[in-house]
Enzyme design. Structure first.
Site, PDB file in Angstrom:
ATOM      1  N   GLU A 105      13.534   0.900  -8.187  1.00  0.00           N
ATOM      2  CA  GLU A 105      13.738  -0.018  -9.319  1.00  0.00           C
ATOM      3  C   GLU A 105      13.887   0.848 -10.521  1.00  0.00           C
ATOM      4  O   GLU A 105      13.208   1.960 -10.645  1.00  0.00           O
ATOM      5  CB  GLU A 105      12.778  -0.611  -9.400  1.00  0.00           C
ATOM      6  CG  GLU A 105      12.767  -2.082  -8.472  1.00  0.00           C
ATOM      7  CD  GLU A 105      11.759  -2.981  -8.513  1.00  0.00           C
ATOM      8  OE1 GLU A 105      12.137  -4.387  -8.228  1.00  0.00           O
ATOM      9  OE2 GLU A 105      10.756  -2.765  -8.986  1.00  0.00           O
TER      10      GLU A 105
ATOM     11  N   CYS B 265      12.405   3.330 -17.524  1.00  0.00           N
ATOM     12  CA  CYS B 265      11.333   3.540 -16.673  1.00  0.00           C
ATOM     13  C   CYS B 265      12.290   3.938 -15.472  1.00  0.00           C
ATOM     14  O   CYS B 265      12.842   3.002 -14.786  1.00  0.00           O
ATOM     15  CB  CYS B 265      10.244   2.687 -16.417  1.00  0.00           C
ATOM     16  SG  CYS B 265       9.149   3.351 -15.235  1.00  0.00           S
TER      17      CYS B 265
ATOM     18  N   CYS C 213       6.859   7.647  -1.837  1.00  0.00           N
ATOM     19  CA  CYS C 213       6.409   8.952  -2.186  1.00  0.00           C
ATOM     20  C   CYS C 213       5.483   9.311  -1.024  1.00  0.00           C
ATOM     21  O   CYS C 213       5.016   8.717  -0.314  1.00  0.00           O
ATOM     22  CB  CYS C 213       5.589   8.475  -3.434  1.00  0.00           C
ATOM     23  SG  CYS C 213       4.839   9.980  -4.133  1.00  0.00           S
TER      24      CYS C 213
ATOM     25  N   CYS D  78      -1.178   8.133  -2.988  1.00  0.00           N
ATOM     26  CA  CYS D  78      -2.691   7.943  -3.854  1.00  0.00           C
ATOM     27  C   CYS D  78      -3.153   6.374  -3.449  1.00  0.00           C
ATOM     28  O   CYS D  78      -2.443   5.780  -3.137  1.00  0.00           O
ATOM     29  CB  CYS D  78      -2.146   7.819  -5.287  1.00  0.00           C
ATOM     30  SG  CYS D  78      -1.704   9.545  -5.754  1.00  0.00           S
TER      31      CYS D  78
ATOM     32  N   CYS E  88      -1.970   3.131  -5.084  1.00  0.00           N
ATOM     33  CA  CYS E  88      -0.478   3.037  -5.387  1.00  0.00           C
ATOM     34  C   CYS E  88       0.328   2.358  -4.273  1.00  0.00           C
ATOM     35  O   CYS E  88       0.214   2.906  -3.166  1.00  0.00           O
ATOM     36  CB  CYS E  88       0.024   4.348  -5.670  1.00  0.00           C
ATOM     37  SG  CYS E  88       1.694   4.342  -6.215  1.00  0.00           S
TER      38      CYS E  88
ATOM     39  N   GLU F 254       7.306  10.775  -7.002  1.00  0.00           N
ATOM     40  CA  GLU F 254       6.585  12.025  -7.589  1.00  0.00           C
ATOM     41  C   GLU F 254       7.832  12.874  -8.285  1.00  0.00           C
ATOM     42  O   GLU F 254       8.617  13.586  -7.548  1.00  0.00           O
ATOM     43  CB  GLU F 254       5.507  12.582  -6.680  1.00  0.00           C
ATOM     44  CG  GLU F 254       5.117  14.002  -7.351  1.00  0.00           C
ATOM     45  CD  GLU F 254       4.713  13.781  -8.779  1.00  0.00           C
ATOM     46  OE1 GLU F 254       3.792  13.169  -9.010  1.00  0.00           O
ATOM     47  OE2 GLU F 254       5.033  14.790  -9.583  1.00  0.00           O
TER      48      GLU F 254
ATOM     49  N   SER G  99      -1.355  12.000 -14.346  1.00  0.00           N
ATOM     50  CA  SER G  99      -1.895  10.886 -13.639  1.00  0.00           C
ATOM     51  C   SER G  99      -3.419  11.380 -13.456  1.00  0.00           C
ATOM     52  O   SER G  99      -3.403  11.917 -12.148  1.00  0.00           O
ATOM     53  CB  SER G  99      -1.248  10.345 -12.339  1.00  0.00           C
ATOM     54  OG  SER G  99      -0.061   9.800 -12.936  1.00  0.00           O
TER      55      SER G  99
ATOM     56  N   ASN H  93      -2.996  -2.900 -11.354  1.00  0.00           N
ATOM     57  CA  ASN H  93      -2.242  -3.884 -10.827  1.00  0.00           C
ATOM     58  C   ASN H  93      -2.340  -4.126  -9.495  1.00  0.00           C
ATOM     59  O   ASN H  93      -1.886  -3.297  -8.670  1.00  0.00           O
ATOM     60  CB  ASN H  93      -0.739  -3.691 -11.268  1.00  0.00           C
ATOM     61  CG  ASN H  93      -0.433  -4.008 -12.798  1.00  0.00           C
ATOM     62  OD1 ASN H  93      -0.844  -5.231 -13.141  1.00  0.00           O
ATOM     63  ND2 ASN H  93       0.134  -3.166 -13.377  1.00  0.00           N
TER      64      ASN H  93
ATOM     65  N   CYS I 163       3.372  -3.009 -14.878  1.00  0.00           N
ATOM     66  CA  CYS I 163       2.875  -1.864 -14.866  1.00  0.00           C
ATOM     67  C   CYS I 163       2.084  -1.516 -13.531  1.00  0.00           C
ATOM     68  O   CYS I 163       1.196  -2.215 -13.207  1.00  0.00           O
ATOM     69  CB  CYS I 163       2.072  -1.519 -16.077  1.00  0.00           C
ATOM     70  SG  CYS I 163       1.330   0.135 -15.919  1.00  0.00           S
TER      71      CYS I 163
HETATM   72  N1  SAH Z   1       4.042   9.937  -9.061  1.00  0.00           N
HETATM   73  C1  SAH Z   1       4.000   9.888 -10.604  1.00  0.00           C
HETATM   74  C2  SAH Z   1       4.862   8.774 -11.513  1.00  0.00           C
HETATM   75  C3  SAH Z   1       4.898   7.374 -10.929  1.00  0.00           C
HETATM   76  S1  SAH Z   1       3.454   6.374 -10.449  1.00  0.00           S
HETATM   77  C4  SAH Z   1       2.753   9.866 -11.161  1.00  0.00           C
HETATM   78  O1  SAH Z   1       1.821   9.703  -9.934  1.00  0.00           O
HETATM   79  O2  SAH Z   1       2.464  10.135 -12.337  1.00  0.00           O
HETATM   80  C5  SAH Z   1       3.329   6.067 -12.400  1.00  0.00           C
HETATM   81  C6  SAH Z   1       1.953   5.722 -12.913  1.00  0.00           C
HETATM   82  O3  SAH Z   1       1.622   4.293 -12.346  1.00  0.00           O
HETATM   83  C7  SAH Z   1       1.143   6.872 -12.478  1.00  0.00           C
HETATM   84  O4  SAH Z   1      -0.095   7.126 -13.285  1.00  0.00           O
HETATM   85  C8  SAH Z   1       0.365   5.913 -11.235  1.00  0.00           C
HETATM   86  O5  SAH Z   1      -0.956   6.629 -11.036  1.00  0.00           O
HETATM   87  C9  SAH Z   1       0.286   4.684 -11.727  1.00  0.00           C
HETATM   88  N2  SAH Z   1      -0.004   3.572 -10.729  1.00  0.00           N
HETATM   89  C10 SAH Z   1       0.473   3.680  -9.545  1.00  0.00           C
HETATM   90  N3  SAH Z   1      -0.001   2.538  -8.883  1.00  0.00           N
HETATM   91  C11 SAH Z   1      -0.579   1.581  -9.842  1.00  0.00           C
HETATM   92  C12 SAH Z   1      -1.161   0.621  -9.893  1.00  0.00           C
HETATM   93  N4  SAH Z   1      -1.407  -0.281  -8.633  1.00  0.00           N
HETATM   94  N5  SAH Z   1      -1.735  -0.027 -10.808  1.00  0.00           N
HETATM   95  C13 SAH Z   1      -1.625   0.896 -12.195  1.00  0.00           C
HETATM   96  N6  SAH Z   1      -1.067   1.911 -12.170  1.00  0.00           N
HETATM   97  C14 SAH Z   1      -0.689   2.471 -11.065  1.00  0.00           C
HETATM   98 FE1  SF4 Z   2       3.288   8.856  -5.673  1.00  0.00          FE
HETATM   99 FE2  SF4 Z   2       2.598   8.639  -8.247  1.00  0.00          FE
HETATM  100 FE3  SF4 Z   2       2.015   6.517  -6.456  1.00  0.00          FE
HETATM  101 FE4  SF4 Z   2       0.561   8.862  -5.928  1.00  0.00          FE
HETATM  102  S1  SF4 Z   2       0.787   7.509  -8.028  1.00  0.00           S
HETATM  103  S2  SF4 Z   2       1.769   7.765  -4.705  1.00  0.00           S
HETATM  104  S3  SF4 Z   2       2.213  10.376  -6.891  1.00  0.00           S
HETATM  105  S4  SF4 Z   2       4.370   7.490  -6.950  1.00  0.00           S
END
Ligand code: SAH
Ligand code: SF4
Length: 378
Positions: free
Chosen positions: A95, A108, A115, A119, A122, A180, A233, A310, A353
């Site tokens: 997306e 964005c 990925c 995490c 995520c 990432e 992050s 979220n 977000c």
């Molecule tokens: N992989 C990269 C960029 C994409 S994720 C990274 O991790 O920085 C973009 C941001 O969204 C990151 O800060 C991530 O930790 C955050 N994120 C992921 N899942 C989320 C969620 N469920 N609620 C809020 N933020 C989240």
């Molecule tokens: Fe990948 Fe970023 Fe999600 Fe972590 S927060 S799993 S690095 S997309």
């Protein structure tokens, strides 16, 4: 007759296209001319490139294409946030989200389908890794958005409008979509160079942000190859907690991450790093965590962006209450750290977000339902 395996010209940055044109016996200015047609005008048809010699157009038609990803869904939120779901083949989708605000428009952009970093909070991570996006698929998101927002051939080329990027429909790009970016560094760097190049999008370095979970050696490479604004992050104030929330921390722990941020700032276009911090109820959101953070980042000029979590099905986490987030922010602010709390936008179209988009396959290769949610940020 065109070849069955044409070269996608969206895969080249300016130097790359000049080199490829040289291989065809064509001059550098021809490559730059075609660059401008593609990226300024949003042109994907060689025949329309009227000031390019006819013979060259015919040659390009035989061996090359200009092929962005294909949008399969276009959703517009009541707050103006717009989300495109892009088919990247093999039942994978990513997306792209456009977030209009009064004084800027932010796109964005995704860097990978899925990925690998897993995490804990995520939804992209939970989906696993499908593949890296090509440079064409990454820059193609900006190409498409410009075109679909009516900006191609217009504001994107307007480099004289006061402060460089003001007045453009897309003034900022954040690599905060799926994936990432630093795990797909070569393709991301090619796309970043196009974002910055005047022959393509001419965005200011300060308005292009890469967000990373902290792959330390790749942070150093980004600094050397294409320094843009950096978001990290963080999400935890100590190694024990971060090891659990952001597993890449086991490889590159906080001391190394903080040192990498300092090294990055030596060449960065902005004099601070933005730390993103997802607010997880009862996990990382206490006063003690906030105080521990203040000590952790003492030597790194930074701002904080708190992201209310979220939720997604079976995540196992809850969003911190608004009061808790306010108190947490207050502790950082009292310590002199500029701290903002991200507001959720576009949630009526699942573009809020921290929500992630993607299409996943089950083991029988049947497409299972779209899991949409995406991360968007400013
Ligand atoms: N992989 C990269 C960029 C994409 S994720 C990274 O991790 O920085 C973009 C941001 O969204 C990151 O800060 C991530 O930790 C955050 N994120 C992921 N899942 C989320 C969620 N469920 N609620 C809020 N933020 C989240
Ligand atoms: Fe990948 Fe970023 Fe999600 Fe972590 S927060 S799993 S690095 S997309």
């Amino acid at each position: 007759m065109s070849t069955s395996n044409p070269v996608n010209l969206l895969d080249f940055d300016v130097d790359g296209l000049v080199a490829w044109f040289a291989g065809l016996g064509e001059k550098p200015f021809r490559a730059r001319q075609v660059m401008r047609w593609m990226h300024h005008e949003g042109c994907d048809d060689f025949d329309a490139m009227t000031d390019v010699a006819k013979s060259l157009r015919a040659k390009l038609k035989e061996i090359a294409v200009i092929r962005p990803p294909v949008p399969v869904r276009d959703s517009i939120s009541t707050d103006g946030t717009r989300k495109w779901l892009l088919d990247v083949g093999n039942a994978n989708a990513v997306e792209t989200v456009f977030i209009p605000e009064t004084n800027r428009g932010t796109l964005c952009v995704s860097s990978q389908a899925g990925c690998a970093l897993d995490c804990a909070f995520c939804s992209t991570g939970k989906q696993g890794f499908n593949r890296n996006l090509s440079a064409a698929e990454i820059i193609g998101q900006l190409w498409l958005a410009n075109k679909l927002l009516g900006a191609a051939g217009d504001a994107a080329t307007d480099l004289d409008a006061g402060e460089q990027d003001n007045g453009r429909i897309i003034s900022n790009v954040v690599m905060m979509g799926m994936g990432e970016p630093l795990a797909n560094l070569d393709n991301v760097v090619t796309a970043l160079r196009l974002m910055l190049d005047d022959h393509a999008y001419g965005l200011s370095r300060r308005r292009v942000t890469v967000s990373t979970s902290g792959i330390v050696p790749a942070m150093d490479r980004l600094r050397d190859e294409c320094p843009v604004a950096l978001a990290v992050s963080l999400h935890a104030s100590n190694d024990a907690l971060r090891d659990r929330l952001v597993p890449i921390n086991q490889k590159y722990p906080l001391r190394e991450l903080m040192a990498a941020c300092q090294r990055y700032l030596e060449r960065a276009p902005r004099d601070f790093v933005t730390f993103e911090y997802v607010m997880l109820d009862g996990v990382n959101d206490s006063d003690a965590h906030a105080r521990e953070l203040v000590a952790l980042v003492r030597d790194v000029p930074c701002k904080f962006n708190l992201i209310p979590f979220n939720p997604f099905p079976n995540s196992g986490f809850l969003r911190s209450a608004a009061d808790r987030i306010r108190r947490f922010a207050g502790i950082l602010i009292d310590a002199g750290i500029v701290t903002t709390t991200r507001k959720t936008r576009g949630d009526d179209v699942d573009a809020a977000c921290g929500q992630l988009a993607g299409q996943v396959q089950d083991k029988t290769r049947r497409v299972v339902r779209l899991k949409q949610d995406m991360e968007m940020r400013r």
